[in-house]
Scaffold this motif. Structure first.
Motif, PDB file in Angstrom:
ATOM      1  N   SER A  42       0.847  -1.191   0.000  1.00  0.00           N
ATOM      2  CA  SER A  42       0.000   0.000   0.000  1.00  0.00           C
ATOM      3  C   SER A  42       0.881   1.238   0.000  1.00  0.00           C
ATOM      4  CB  SER A  42      -0.885   0.046   1.240  1.00  0.00           C
ATOM      5  OG  SER A  42      -1.730  -1.065   1.292  1.00  0.00           O
ATOM      6  N   SER A  46      -3.555   3.304  -0.254  1.00  0.00           N
ATOM      7  CA  SER A  46      -4.164   2.609  -1.389  1.00  0.00           C
ATOM      8  C   SER A  46      -3.369   1.350  -1.725  1.00  0.00           C
ATOM      9  CB  SER A  46      -4.187   3.514  -2.624  1.00  0.00           C
ATOM     10  OG  SER A  46      -4.996   4.637  -2.403  1.00  0.00           O
ATOM     11  N   VAL A  48      -1.742  -1.122  -3.999  1.00  0.00           N
ATOM     12  CA  VAL A  48      -1.266  -0.963  -5.370  1.00  0.00           C
ATOM     13  C   VAL A  48      -0.681  -2.241  -5.956  1.00  0.00           C
ATOM     14  CG1 VAL A  48      -0.883   1.519  -5.143  1.00  0.00           C
ATOM     15  CG2 VAL A  48       0.976  -0.068  -4.589  1.00  0.00           C
ATOM     16  N   PHE A  67       6.065   4.351  -9.236  1.00  0.00           N
ATOM     17  CA  PHE A  67       5.176   5.428  -8.809  1.00  0.00           C
ATOM     18  C   PHE A  67       5.943   6.743  -8.730  1.00  0.00           C
ATOM     19  CE2 PHE A  67       7.131   3.920  -4.973  1.00  0.00           C
ATOM     20  CZ  PHE A  67       7.217   5.014  -4.123  1.00  0.00           C
TER      21      PHE A  67
END
Length: 107
Positions: A42, A46, A48, A67
């Motif tokens: 996470s 969120s 991922v 990311f």
């Protein structure tokens, strides 16, 4: 990179470990997760990435997520070792390693 697990729980079943990293991260980053345990990654609350990919007993796959971040970032990885053999899990020694790369530098 060093693989690790909670030494006290190497032979236990149904063990969950949570690893958390909170720091300012700027720019492009990549997280590489290597594990023989089930995991959930996470970033800032969120989910991922989940895994691991299914591989033969005794092997692990690199599970990667790219990311971008521009400030305080919370990374949480929840790893679970079930210690049983089933369709999606092998009964093998737990193994966990993670690598965080930010703008080409390993953190």
């Amino acid at each position: 990179m060093t693989a690790f697990w909670a030494k006290k729980y190497l032979n236990e079943k149904n063990i969950e470990l949570v690893f958390s990293y909170n720091k300012e991260i700027l720019g492009n980053s990549r997280i590489n997760v290597y594990t023989a345990a089930t995991f959930e990654l996470s970033i800032n609350g969120s989910v991922v990435l989940v895994g691991p990919k299914r591989v033969a007993e005794g092997f692990v796959c690199e599970n990667s997520f790219d990311f971008s971040a521009n400030g305080d970032t919370q990374i949480v990885i929840r790893a679970v070792h079930y210690g049983i053999t089933g369709y999606s899990h092998f009964n093998q020694s737990p193994f966990f390693a993670v690598e965080l790369i930010n703008d080409g530098n390993v953190i």
